[in-house]
Design a protein around this motif. Sequence first.
Motif, PDB file in Angstrom:
ATOM      1  N   GLY A  27       0.813  -1.215   0.000  1.00 17.97           N
ATOM      2  CA  GLY A  27       0.000   0.000   0.000  1.00 17.97           C
ATOM      3  C   GLY A  27       0.844   1.261   0.000  1.00 17.97           C
ATOM      4  O   GLY A  27       0.546   2.220  -0.728  1.00 17.97           O
ATOM      5  N   ARG A  28       1.872   1.266   0.799  1.00 14.33           N
ATOM      6  CA  ARG A  28       2.772   2.423   0.862  1.00 14.33           C
ATOM      7  C   ARG A  28       3.503   2.640  -0.454  1.00 14.33           C
ATOM      8  O   ARG A  28       3.704   3.769  -0.891  1.00 14.33           O
ATOM      9  CB  ARG A  28       3.793   2.253   1.975  1.00 14.33           C
ATOM     10  N   ILE A  29       3.923   1.542  -1.070  1.00 15.14           N
ATOM     11  CA  ILE A  29       4.629   1.637  -2.346  1.00 15.14           C
ATOM     12  C   ILE A  29       3.704   2.201  -3.414  1.00 15.14           C
ATOM     13  O   ILE A  29       4.086   3.103  -4.172  1.00 15.14           O
ATOM     14  CB  ILE A  29       5.187   0.258  -2.766  1.00 15.14           C
ATOM     15  N   GLN A  30       2.481   1.684  -3.461  1.00  9.89           N
ATOM     16  CA  GLN A  30       1.508   2.157  -4.444  1.00  9.89           C
ATOM     17  C   GLN A  30       1.225   3.645  -4.242  1.00  9.89           C
ATOM     18  O   GLN A  30       1.168   4.423  -5.197  1.00  9.89           O
ATOM     19  CB  GLN A  30       0.194   1.362  -4.347  1.00  9.89           C
ATOM     20  N   HIS A  31       1.053   4.046  -2.982  1.00 12.12           N
ATOM     21  CA  HIS A  31       0.798   5.451  -2.681  1.00 12.12           C
ATOM     22  C   HIS A  31       1.986   6.320  -3.104  1.00 12.12           C
ATOM     23  O   HIS A  31       1.810   7.408  -3.660  1.00 12.12           O
ATOM     24  CB  HIS A  31       0.517   5.629  -1.184  1.00 12.12           C
ATOM     25  N   GLY A  32       3.186   5.850  -2.857  1.00 12.85           N
ATOM     26  CA  GLY A  32       4.383   6.592  -3.247  1.00 12.85           C
ATOM     27  C   GLY A  32       4.497   6.759  -4.753  1.00 12.85           C
ATOM     28  O   GLY A  32       4.877   7.820  -5.246  1.00 12.85           O
ATOM     29  N   LEU A  33       4.138   5.704  -5.479  1.00 12.76           N
ATOM     30  CA  LEU A  33       4.156   5.798  -6.943  1.00 12.76           C
ATOM     31  C   LEU A  33       3.155   6.835  -7.441  1.00 12.76           C
ATOM     32  O   LEU A  33       3.463   7.633  -8.327  1.00 12.76           O
ATOM     33  CB  LEU A  33       3.838   4.438  -7.565  1.00 12.76           C
ATOM     34  N   GLU A  34       1.968   6.822  -6.859  1.00 19.27           N
ATOM     35  CA  GLU A  34       0.941   7.789  -7.260  1.00 19.27           C
ATOM     36  C   GLU A  34       1.377   9.221  -6.943  1.00 19.27           C
ATOM     37  O   GLU A  34       1.195  10.132  -7.755  1.00 19.27           O
ATOM     38  CB  GLU A  34      -0.377   7.484  -6.551  1.00 19.27           C
ATOM     39  N   LYS A  38       2.095  12.186  -9.649  1.00 18.59           N
ATOM     40  CA  LYS A  38       1.362  13.460  -9.570  1.00 18.59           C
ATOM     41  C   LYS A  38       2.333  14.638  -9.537  1.00 18.59           C
ATOM     42  O   LYS A  38       2.137  15.647 -10.231  1.00 18.59           O
ATOM     43  CB  LYS A  38       0.471  13.478  -8.333  1.00 18.59           C
ATOM     44  N   THR A  39       3.387  14.513  -8.750  1.00 25.02           N
ATOM     45  CA  THR A  39       4.379  15.583  -8.637  1.00 25.02           C
ATOM     46  C   THR A  39       5.071  15.835  -9.976  1.00 25.02           C
ATOM     47  O   THR A  39       5.216  16.988 -10.396  1.00 25.02           O
ATOM     48  CB  THR A  39       5.423  15.226  -7.559  1.00 25.02           C
ATOM     49  N   VAL A  40       5.489  14.766 -10.641  1.00 24.11           N
ATOM     50  CA  VAL A  40       6.163  14.914 -11.929  1.00 24.11           C
ATOM     51  C   VAL A  40       5.210  15.527 -12.951  1.00 24.11           C
ATOM     52  O   VAL A  40       5.596  16.404 -13.728  1.00 24.11           O
ATOM     53  CB  VAL A  40       6.713  13.558 -12.425  1.00 24.11           C
ATOM     54  N   ASP A  41       3.964  15.094 -12.939  1.00 26.88           N
ATOM     55  CA  ASP A  41       2.979  15.633 -13.882  1.00 26.88           C
ATOM     56  C   ASP A  41       2.760  17.123 -13.645  1.00 26.88           C
ATOM     57  O   ASP A  41       2.658  17.903 -14.592  1.00 26.88           O
ATOM     58  CB  ASP A  41       1.662  14.873 -13.756  1.00 26.88           C
ATOM     59  N   GLU A  42       2.728  17.527 -12.387  1.00 24.72           N
ATOM     60  CA  GLU A  42       2.572  18.956 -12.073  1.00 24.72           C
ATOM     61  C   GLU A  42       3.796  19.752 -12.520  1.00 24.72           C
ATOM     62  O   GLU A  42       3.665  20.850 -13.062  1.00 24.72           O
ATOM     63  CB  GLU A  42       2.334  19.146 -10.576  1.00 24.72           C
ATOM     64  N   LYS A  50       0.335  11.311 -20.352  1.00 24.84           N
ATOM     65  CA  LYS A  50       0.067   9.963 -20.849  1.00 24.84           C
ATOM     66  C   LYS A  50       1.249   9.027 -20.569  1.00 24.84           C
ATOM     67  O   LYS A  50       1.060   7.891 -20.138  1.00 24.84           O
ATOM     68  CB  LYS A  50      -0.243  10.003 -22.346  1.00 24.84           C
ATOM     69  N   LYS A  51       2.446   9.513 -20.785  1.00 19.91           N
ATOM     70  CA  LYS A  51       3.630   8.688 -20.541  1.00 19.91           C
ATOM     71  C   LYS A  51       3.810   8.407 -19.048  1.00 19.91           C
ATOM     72  O   LYS A  51       4.194   7.306 -18.658  1.00 19.91           O
ATOM     73  CB  LYS A  51       4.876   9.357 -21.113  1.00 19.91           C
ATOM     74  N   ILE A  52       3.536   9.409 -18.230  1.00 23.89           N
ATOM     75  CA  ILE A  52       3.633   9.231 -16.779  1.00 23.89           C
ATOM     76  C   ILE A  52       2.608   8.209 -16.313  1.00 23.89           C
ATOM     77  O   ILE A  52       2.905   7.330 -15.503  1.00 23.89           O
ATOM     78  CB  ILE A  52       3.452  10.578 -16.047  1.00 23.89           C
ATOM     79  N   GLU A  53       1.410   8.300 -16.839  1.00 25.97           N
ATOM     80  CA  GLU A  53       0.339   7.362 -16.495  1.00 25.97           C
ATOM     81  C   GLU A  53       0.716   5.935 -16.890  1.00 25.97           C
ATOM     82  O   GLU A  53       0.534   4.993 -16.120  1.00 25.97           O
ATOM     83  CB  GLU A  53      -0.946   7.784 -17.201  1.00 25.97           C
ATOM     84  N   THR A  54       1.260   5.785 -18.083  1.00 24.57           N
ATOM     85  CA  THR A  54       1.680   4.468 -18.563  1.00 24.57           C
ATOM     86  C   THR A  54       2.790   3.888 -17.683  1.00 24.57           C
ATOM     87  O   THR A  54       2.724   2.731 -17.276  1.00 24.57           O
ATOM     88  CB  THR A  54       2.170   4.551 -20.022  1.00 24.57           C
ATOM     89  N   ALA A  59       4.738   0.230 -13.330  1.00 24.01           N
ATOM     90  CA  ALA A  59       5.426   0.088 -12.046  1.00 24.01           C
ATOM     91  C   ALA A  59       4.513  -0.583 -11.014  1.00 24.01           C
ATOM     92  O   ALA A  59       4.959  -1.444 -10.247  1.00 24.01           O
ATOM     93  CB  ALA A  59       5.883   1.451 -11.542  1.00 24.01           C
ATOM     94  N   LYS A  60       3.244  -0.209 -11.008  1.00 20.49           N
ATOM     95  CA  LYS A  60       2.292  -0.816 -10.067  1.00 20.49           C
ATOM     96  C   LYS A  60       2.119  -2.307 -10.357  1.00 20.49           C
ATOM     97  O   LYS A  60       2.061  -3.118  -9.432  1.00 20.49           O
ATOM     98  CB  LYS A  60       0.945  -0.113 -10.142  1.00 20.49           C
ATOM     99  N   LYS A  61       2.047  -2.674 -11.628  1.00 20.98           N
ATOM    100  CA  LYS A  61       1.920  -4.090 -11.983  1.00 20.98           C
ATOM    101  C   LYS A  61       3.158  -4.870 -11.561  1.00 20.98           C
ATOM    102  O   LYS A  61       3.060  -6.004 -11.108  1.00 20.98           O
ATOM    103  CB  LYS A  61       1.669  -4.240 -13.474  1.00 20.98           C
ATOM    104  N   ALA A  62       4.326  -4.256 -11.705  1.00 19.68           N
ATOM    105  CA  ALA A  62       5.569  -4.920 -11.295  1.00 19.68           C
ATOM    106  C   ALA A  62       5.589  -5.154  -9.789  1.00 19.68           C
ATOM    107  O   ALA A  62       5.982  -6.219  -9.327  1.00 19.68           O
ATOM    108  CB  ALA A  62       6.770  -4.086 -11.720  1.00 19.68           C
ATOM    109  N   VAL A  63       5.131  -4.170  -9.029  1.00 17.14           N
ATOM    110  CA  VAL A  63       5.070  -4.328  -7.574  1.00 17.14           C
ATOM    111  C   VAL A  63       4.104  -5.445  -7.217  1.00 17.14           C
ATOM    112  O   VAL A  63       4.385  -6.265  -6.341  1.00 17.14           O
ATOM    113  CB  VAL A  63       4.653  -2.995  -6.884  1.00 17.14           C
ATOM    114  N   ASP A  64       2.964  -5.503  -7.902  1.00 17.78           N
ATOM    115  CA  ASP A  64       2.002  -6.583  -7.657  1.00 17.78           C
ATOM    116  C   ASP A  64       2.617  -7.948  -7.934  1.00 17.78           C
ATOM    117  O   ASP A  64       2.451  -8.883  -7.150  1.00 17.78           O
ATOM    118  CB  ASP A  64       0.759  -6.414  -8.535  1.00 17.78           C
ATOM    119  N   ARG A  65       3.343  -8.065  -9.041  1.00 21.85           N
ATOM    120  CA  ARG A  65       3.986  -9.342  -9.380  1.00 21.85           C
ATOM    121  C   ARG A  65       5.005  -9.737  -8.323  1.00 21.85           C
ATOM    122  O   ARG A  65       5.069 -10.895  -7.916  1.00 21.85           O
ATOM    123  CB  ARG A  65       4.665  -9.255 -10.744  1.00 21.85           C
TER     124      ARG A  65
END
Length: 78
Positions: A27-34, A38-42, A50-54, A59-65
């Motif tokens: 959960g913490r990792i996912q929150h940190g990624l988000e 958001k910071t980079v997008d701002e 779009k690239k940041i979202e992708t 990265a989230k899928k890799a953490v899940d795996r």
Amino acid sequence: MGLKDTLKARLAPAKGKVSDLAQRHEGRIQHGLEKAAKTVDEKTKGKYSKKIETGTGKAKKAVDRIAHKDDGSTPPAA
């Protein structure tokens, strides 16, 4: 024993530790990624949204795996 086998043998303990940490702090990792996305997008004023979202999604899928690799379960669908 080849180089590949040697590396696998030496990295096996680290692989287990990383998986355990990813499970406990997923959960913490996912929150940190988000938050980072958001910071980079701002900072880029939405130019690379779009690239940041992708990248964030990958990265989230890799953490899940990593987090669900050893227990045989499948990660929850996003």
